[in-house]
Design a protein around this motif. Structure first.
Motif, PDB file in Angstrom:
ATOM      1  N   THR A 112      -0.494  24.575 -50.844  1.00  0.00           N
ATOM      2  CA  THR A 112      -0.908  24.426 -49.290  1.00  0.00           C
ATOM      3  C   THR A 112       0.150  23.931 -48.425  1.00  0.00           C
ATOM      4  O   THR A 112       1.226  23.362 -48.970  1.00  0.00           O
ATOM      5  N   TYR A 113      -0.007  24.367 -47.058  1.00  0.00           N
ATOM      6  CA  TYR A 113       1.152  23.972 -46.376  1.00  0.00           C
ATOM      7  C   TYR A 113       0.821  23.706 -44.818  1.00  0.00           C
ATOM      8  O   TYR A 113      -0.399  24.088 -44.815  1.00  0.00           O
ATOM      9  N   ASN A 114       1.653  23.347 -44.118  1.00  0.00           N
ATOM     10  CA  ASN A 114       1.229  22.830 -42.635  1.00  0.00           C
ATOM     11  C   ASN A 114       2.776  23.184 -41.690  1.00  0.00           C
ATOM     12  O   ASN A 114       3.771  22.364 -41.820  1.00  0.00           O
ATOM     13  N   ILE A 115       2.663  24.529 -41.328  1.00  0.00           N
ATOM     14  CA  ILE A 115       3.822  24.878 -40.595  1.00  0.00           C
ATOM     15  C   ILE A 115       3.488  25.258 -39.188  1.00  0.00           C
ATOM     16  O   ILE A 115       2.508  26.098 -38.961  1.00  0.00           O
ATOM     17  N   PRO A 116       3.887  24.408 -38.060  1.00  0.00           N
ATOM     18  CA  PRO A 116       3.406  24.693 -36.857  1.00  0.00           C
ATOM     19  C   PRO A 116       3.619  25.980 -36.567  1.00  0.00           C
ATOM     20  O   PRO A 116       4.544  26.756 -36.540  1.00  0.00           O
ATOM     21  N   GLY A 117       2.321  26.676 -35.841  1.00  0.00           N
ATOM     22  CA  GLY A 117       2.574  27.995 -35.479  1.00  0.00           C
ATOM     23  C   GLY A 117       2.579  29.065 -36.392  1.00  0.00           C
ATOM     24  O   GLY A 117       2.615  30.202 -36.028  1.00  0.00           O
ATOM     25  N   VAL A 118       2.257  28.899 -37.646  1.00  0.00           N
ATOM     26  CA  VAL A 118       2.132  29.669 -38.798  1.00  0.00           C
ATOM     27  C   VAL A 118       0.647  29.515 -39.153  1.00  0.00           C
ATOM     28  O   VAL A 118       0.305  28.398 -39.836  1.00  0.00           O
ATOM     29  N   ASN A 119      -0.182  30.784 -39.009  1.00  0.00           N
ATOM     30  CA  ASN A 119      -1.437  30.557 -39.616  1.00  0.00           C
ATOM     31  C   ASN A 119      -1.613  31.666 -40.691  1.00  0.00           C
ATOM     32  O   ASN A 119      -2.584  31.517 -41.543  1.00  0.00           O
ATOM     33  N   ALA A 120      -0.617  32.223 -40.973  1.00  0.00           N
ATOM     34  CA  ALA A 120      -0.681  33.209 -42.225  1.00  0.00           C
ATOM     35  C   ALA A 120      -0.805  32.918 -43.551  1.00  0.00           C
ATOM     36  O   ALA A 120      -0.375  31.779 -43.752  1.00  0.00           O
ATOM     37  N   GLU A 121      -1.196  33.658 -44.509  1.00  0.00           N
ATOM     38  CA  GLU A 121      -1.323  33.220 -45.862  1.00  0.00           C
ATOM     39  C   GLU A 121       0.204  33.574 -46.349  1.00  0.00           C
ATOM     40  O   GLU A 121       0.500  34.739 -46.336  1.00  0.00           O
ATOM     41  N   LEU A 122       0.905  32.631 -46.751  1.00  0.00           N
ATOM     42  CA  LEU A 122       2.421  32.943 -47.234  1.00  0.00           C
ATOM     43  C   LEU A 122       2.501  33.438 -48.629  1.00  0.00           C
ATOM     44  O   LEU A 122       1.458  33.312 -49.457  1.00  0.00           O
ATOM     45  N   ASN A 123       3.542  34.315 -48.935  1.00  0.00           N
ATOM     46  CA  ASN A 123       3.520  34.719 -50.404  1.00  0.00           C
ATOM     47  C   ASN A 123       4.521  33.811 -50.851  1.00  0.00           C
ATOM     48  O   ASN A 123       5.827  33.629 -50.210  1.00  0.00           O
ATOM     49  N   PHE A 124       4.433  33.257 -52.167  1.00  0.00           N
ATOM     50  CA  PHE A 124       5.378  32.400 -52.733  1.00  0.00           C
ATOM     51  C   PHE A 124       5.946  32.984 -54.086  1.00  0.00           C
ATOM     52  O   PHE A 124       5.067  33.569 -55.073  1.00  0.00           O
ATOM     53  N   THR A 125       7.152  33.347 -54.263  1.00  0.00           N
ATOM     54  CA  THR A 125       7.914  33.768 -55.733  1.00  0.00           C
ATOM     55  C   THR A 125       7.943  32.450 -56.523  1.00  0.00           C
ATOM     56  O   THR A 125       7.895  31.370 -55.814  1.00  0.00           O
ATOM     57  N   PRO A 126       8.045  32.400 -57.623  1.00  0.00           N
ATOM     58  CA  PRO A 126       8.150  31.328 -58.521  1.00  0.00           C
ATOM     59  C   PRO A 126       9.631  30.692 -58.473  1.00  0.00           C
ATOM     60  O   PRO A 126       9.678  29.542 -58.293  1.00  0.00           O
ATOM     61  N   ASP A 127      10.601  31.587 -57.942  1.00  0.00           N
ATOM     62  CA  ASP A 127      11.823  30.872 -57.441  1.00  0.00           C
ATOM     63  C   ASP A 127      11.715  30.227 -56.280  1.00  0.00           C
ATOM     64  O   ASP A 127      12.264  29.042 -56.249  1.00  0.00           O
ATOM     65  N   ALA A 128      10.907  30.619 -55.133  1.00  0.00           N
ATOM     66  CA  ALA A 128      10.805  29.779 -54.128  1.00  0.00           C
ATOM     67  C   ALA A 128      10.116  28.519 -54.219  1.00  0.00           C
ATOM     68  O   ALA A 128      10.529  27.447 -53.733  1.00  0.00           O
ATOM     69  N   LEU A 129       8.940  28.363 -55.147  1.00  0.00           N
ATOM     70  CA  LEU A 129       8.303  26.985 -55.461  1.00  0.00           C
ATOM     71  C   LEU A 129       9.288  26.301 -56.268  1.00  0.00           C
ATOM     72  O   LEU A 129       9.308  25.049 -55.747  1.00  0.00           O
ATOM     73  N   VAL A 130       9.779  26.727 -57.255  1.00  0.00           N
ATOM     74  CA  VAL A 130      10.870  26.006 -57.984  1.00  0.00           C
ATOM     75  C   VAL A 130      11.934  25.398 -57.036  1.00  0.00           C
ATOM     76  O   VAL A 130      12.012  24.133 -57.190  1.00  0.00           O
ATOM     77  N   GLY A 131      12.562  26.254 -56.304  1.00  0.00           N
ATOM     78  CA  GLY A 131      13.572  25.925 -55.067  1.00  0.00           C
ATOM     79  C   GLY A 131      13.111  24.765 -54.384  1.00  0.00           C
ATOM     80  O   GLY A 131      13.680  23.775 -54.156  1.00  0.00           O
ATOM     81  N   ILE A 132      11.770  24.906 -53.854  1.00  0.00           N
ATOM     82  CA  ILE A 132      11.380  24.087 -52.991  1.00  0.00           C
ATOM     83  C   ILE A 132      11.050  22.509 -53.265  1.00  0.00           C
ATOM     84  O   ILE A 132      11.512  21.403 -53.136  1.00  0.00           O
ATOM     85  N   PHE A 133      10.402  22.559 -54.932  1.00  0.00           N
ATOM     86  CA  PHE A 133      10.147  21.376 -55.401  1.00  0.00           C
ATOM     87  C   PHE A 133      11.414  20.491 -56.192  1.00  0.00           C
ATOM     88  O   PHE A 133      11.215  19.449 -56.372  1.00  0.00           O
ATOM     89  N   LEU A 134      12.492  21.514 -56.249  1.00  0.00           N
ATOM     90  CA  LEU A 134      13.656  20.874 -56.713  1.00  0.00           C
ATOM     91  C   LEU A 134      14.431  20.171 -55.440  1.00  0.00           C
ATOM     92  O   LEU A 134      15.371  19.555 -56.019  1.00  0.00           O
ATOM     93  N   GLY A 135      13.875  20.645 -54.382  1.00  0.00           N
ATOM     94  CA  GLY A 135      14.557  20.042 -53.120  1.00  0.00           C
ATOM     95  C   GLY A 135      16.116  20.999 -52.771  1.00  0.00           C
ATOM     96  O   GLY A 135      16.739  20.584 -52.186  1.00  0.00           O
ATOM     97  N   ARG A 136      16.149  22.271 -53.518  1.00  0.00           N
ATOM     98  CA  ARG A 136      17.235  23.165 -53.264  1.00  0.00           C
ATOM     99  C   ARG A 136      16.853  23.777 -51.761  1.00  0.00           C
ATOM    100  O   ARG A 136      17.811  24.243 -50.927  1.00  0.00           O
ATOM    101  N   ILE A 137      15.784  24.443 -51.781  1.00  0.00           N
ATOM    102  CA  ILE A 137      15.268  24.882 -50.634  1.00  0.00           C
ATOM    103  C   ILE A 137      14.695  23.955 -49.591  1.00  0.00           C
ATOM    104  O   ILE A 137      13.716  23.213 -49.904  1.00  0.00           O
ATOM    105  N   THR A 138      15.139  23.824 -48.345  1.00  0.00           N
ATOM    106  CA  THR A 138      14.958  22.556 -47.756  1.00  0.00           C
ATOM    107  C   THR A 138      14.250  23.072 -46.292  1.00  0.00           C
ATOM    108  O   THR A 138      13.721  22.152 -45.382  1.00  0.00           O
ATOM    109  N   LYS A 139      14.449  24.427 -46.009  1.00  0.00           N
ATOM    110  CA  LYS A 139      14.031  24.862 -44.377  1.00  0.00           C
ATOM    111  C   LYS A 139      13.077  25.788 -44.715  1.00  0.00           C
ATOM    112  O   LYS A 139      13.132  26.663 -45.680  1.00  0.00           O
ATOM    113  N   TRP A 140      12.173  26.071 -43.826  1.00  0.00           N
ATOM    114  CA  TRP A 140      11.051  27.012 -43.864  1.00  0.00           C
ATOM    115  C   TRP A 140      11.593  28.526 -43.773  1.00  0.00           C
ATOM    116  O   TRP A 140      10.972  29.551 -44.235  1.00  0.00           O
TER     117      TRP A 140
END
Lengths: 344, 357
Positions: A112-140
């Motif tokens: 679940t997420y809260n991005i100002p101005g975005v109401n769409a259902e986002l698609n996440f790849t496994p790599d994106a989730l891993v990157g976000i939670f490892l702190g490697r992907i830092t920008k939306w």
């Protein structure tokens, strides 16, 4: 004097009432269990319904957490336990009699997420989730996220990762999934009810995570599917092992269980994250009842076996109303055979 | 006195007030009926059955109160012993590393508690820095300056505040204070003082500073309530003497009443500190629960009580559980050290006061 006699009479009558009411209570079969909080609503519904059908049977359940449930079962202070993650081999070795796992219903975690101005259902790849939670992907607007969401304009906002601070089965499922799709996650962080998070803020409980996500622009967290449905939270799709983006709902979760049922081990200790099948939601999991194979008190054993038979059968129809995914038929058939292994 | 003060605080509290209660006790003795005064006479002057009855009564009263006092000691010792016993596996495995190491990793079973120690201390210090001036200021106003009607109405409200469950403070924190800190409070601090390391880094709203503020709100009622009682107990003669010497109202309050009540006020502050150190629910909801040591007050942190509450239920494995128990033991030891320091401080001020007089 008269008053005293009358008072004594009243007391005796009250005592008599207690004796009369106490007799049937003693004849009742009482079972005590403890463990996972996640399935508590369906368990209390089941035990309540079962009590209505069999007024002489009372099953008490304390939702003290999976870890507490396993500990109490190992110490035999309860008749059965419940856990969101299967017991480890080491824990099973500590048990005085072998312990059997019985899947009861299914749950799932959703991003679940809260991005100002975005109401769409986002698609996440496994790599994106891993990157976000490892702190490697830092920008939306990181390419790993935008590539799979071409129709959405994502801002250059910082991602604030939010995770559970309390030990929980929800975290177990989430980290189990991340460990399966990324060896880096597996070696650096691993899976567990609590882990050492590389980045992010901790919220207490589903409500704590939701609270922080809702209030922090750019936040992203994970919560139980049931919680997201009941509180109407927006959540994204996740790409499954077959390469399809799937939104979590009761069907896609049950389908994940079906996909995994083919390779189901006899002890039911199986992780169904990243399950095969086009319609499978990849961050799903069973939740288990933990039952000792040898039950010394015969009456308790019979009650437990009868209850388990009802639970995998008629009991399953209560699941969807409470937003739990019911067991697939193949698993039910396998469990019915396993119930016969309980001795009392 | 607000409801819910733990039994372990009572001895200190009474001791802090001991100096104040001396005077009324002397008065009481002077007005006691003559029969009881006769007790101090040699027993031969009274009939033997009468004295025996009194002595039996004394003995029973002494026994009961002694048992009550003993139970507190027994509970404390049993607590310390159980905590120690539970932490033995962790102490054996990690030794002093448990206190100095920053890692807290339940998956790979590597545990260190310095980040939690830091979080507990820093939030309590922030809370005290904010709560002490407000608390003592309010107590002086209520005890010395406010009209009686306002004073009693406000006191009622304050004691109500002390009885609010901590989860309510936590919820208010997460839904009101956190957004406020992110949008306004923290943001303006950052704009004005952002060059200081303590106000650097991203401001999420949740974090050490927010936790300190919530704690301050929670402990202020304790300081006000007890300090006010202590100030009210300052004997009239003290004030009258000061006034007679030509002191103003404020001079009397500050130089006479405050000095007289000092040990009691210290007592209230340390009671508040003890509550801040042990507070769990409200803190964990707003601190961000990230075990790290950061110079910035905006950064998320973690406290000892919070990690125990968060991870104990789901902790499996002996070493993991033992590490959590050892954090409990450390918290216990830390509270003990702070209590000892508090006593030392009270003792030294009282002695100085005595020497000056």
């Amino acid at each position: 004097m008269k008053n005293i006699v009358r008072a004594l009479g009243a007391i005796l009558m009250l005592l008599g009432l207690f004796v009369v009411t106490a007799v049937p209570a003693r004849a009742q079969a009482q079972l005590n269990g403890a463990g996972a909080t996640f399935p508590y609503p369906i368990y209390s519904k089941w035990f309540d319904e079962y009590h209505k059908m069999h007024p002489d049977i009372q099953i008490n359940y304390q939702s003290i957490g999976s870890g507490g449930g396993i500990r109490q079962l190992l110490e035999r202070t309860v008749d059965f336990g419940a856990s969101d993650g299967p017991m480890t081999d080491e824990q099973l070795r500590q048990a005085k009699t072998p312990i059997l796992h019985f899947p009861t219903v299914l749950g799932a975690d959703v991003p679940t997420y809260n991005i100002p101005g975005v109401n769409a259902e986002l698609n996440f790849t496994p790599d994106a989730l891993v990157g976000i939670f490892l702190g490697r992907i830092t920008k939306w607007n990181d390419p790993a996220i935008t590539r799979e969401n071409p129709s959405v304009t994502l801002p250059a906002q910082d991602i604030v990762v939010v995770h559970r601070s309390d030990g929980s089965g929800t975290t177990y499922i989430w980290t189990d999934y991340l460990s399966k799709v990324s060896t880096e996650w597996q070696t650096k962080v691993g899976k567990g009810t609590s882990v050492q998070w590389p980045v992010g803020l901790g919220g207490k409980g589903n409500e704590g995570v939701t609270g922080v996500v809702k209030q922090t622009p750019g936040a992203m967290g994970y919560v139980e599917l049931i919680y997201a449905i009941q509180n109407k939270l927006p959540y994204g799709r996740v790409k499954n092992a077959a390469g399809v983006f799937v939104k979590a709902d009761l069907n896609s979760v049950t389908e994940a269980a079906q996909g995994a049922a083919a390779n189901m081990p006899d002890d039911f200790r199986v992780s169904i994250t990243n399950a095969p099948g086009k319609g499978s939601y990849p961050i799903s999991s069973f939740t288990w009842l933990l039952i000792p194979q040898q039950i010394t008190a015969a009456d308790k054993g019979k009650v437990l076996v009868d209850f388990l038979k009802w639970m995998v059968g008629d009991g399953q129809k209560f699941a969807t109303a409470l937003a739990y995914a019911p067991l697939p038929k193949a698993v039910v058939a396998k469990e019915e055979k396993a119930i016969a292994r309980i001795k009392y | 006195m607000p409801a819910g003060l733990g039994a372990r605080f009572q001895p200190r509290f009474f001791e802090a007030n001991y100096w104040i209660s001396l005077t009324p006790m002397n008065e009481q003795i002077a007005t006691q009926p003559p029969e009881i005064v006769a007790l101090s006479a040699p027993p031969s002057l009274l009939s033997s059955s009468w004295t025996r009855r009194i002595r039996m009564g004394d003995l029973v009263a002494r026994g009961i109160t002694f048992l009550a006092a003993l139970s507190v000691l027994v509970i404390t010792v049993a607590l310390a012993w159980e905590l120690y016993k539970g932490s033995v596996p962790s102490i054996k495995e990690f030794g002093w590393k448990f206190i100095t190491q920053k890692t807290w990793d339940p998956v790979f079973l590597s545990f260190g508690s310095i980040t939690f120690l830091f979080g507990t201390l820093i939030t309590s210090v922030i809370a005290l820095l904010l709560a002490v001036p407000v608390g003592i200021g309010a107590a002086i106003f209520l005890a010395e300056l406010a009209p009686r009607a306002i004073s009693s109405a406000l006191t009622f409200v304050i004691e109500l505040l002390a009885a609010v469950p901590s989860v309510i403070y936590g919820l208010l924190g997460i839904f009101v204070l956190v957004p406020f800190m992110r949008e306004h409070g923290g943001a303006s601090l950052k704009a004005a003082l952002g060059f200081l390391p303590i106000f650097s880094g991203p401001n999420y709203g949740v974090g050490v500073l927010t936790a300190g503020i919530v704690l301050a709100v929670m402990i202020v009622p304790f300081i006000i309530s007890i300090s006010r009682e202590v100030l009210l107990a300052v004997p009239r003669e003290q004030r009258e003497a000061s006034m007679a010497l030509g002191a103003t109202h404020w001079e009397t309050t500050w130089h006479v009443a405050m000095v007289y009540a000092r040990s009691g006020i210290f007592g209230s502050i340390f009671l508040a500190l003890a509550r801040a150190l042990g507070e769990t629910m409200a803190v964990t909801m707003v601190i961000g629960n990230t075990p790290q040591i950061s110079a910035s007050l905006f950064a998320p942190g973690y406290t000892m009580a919070a990690v125990i509450a968060n991870e104990f239920t789901e902790a499996t494995g002996d070493l993991y559980l033992s590490a959590l128990v050892e954090i409990g033991l450390l918290l216990f030891v830390m509270t003990m050290i702070i209590n000892a320091l508090a006593r030392l401080l009270i003792w030294s001020t009282v002695r100085k006061q005595g020497a000056a007089a």
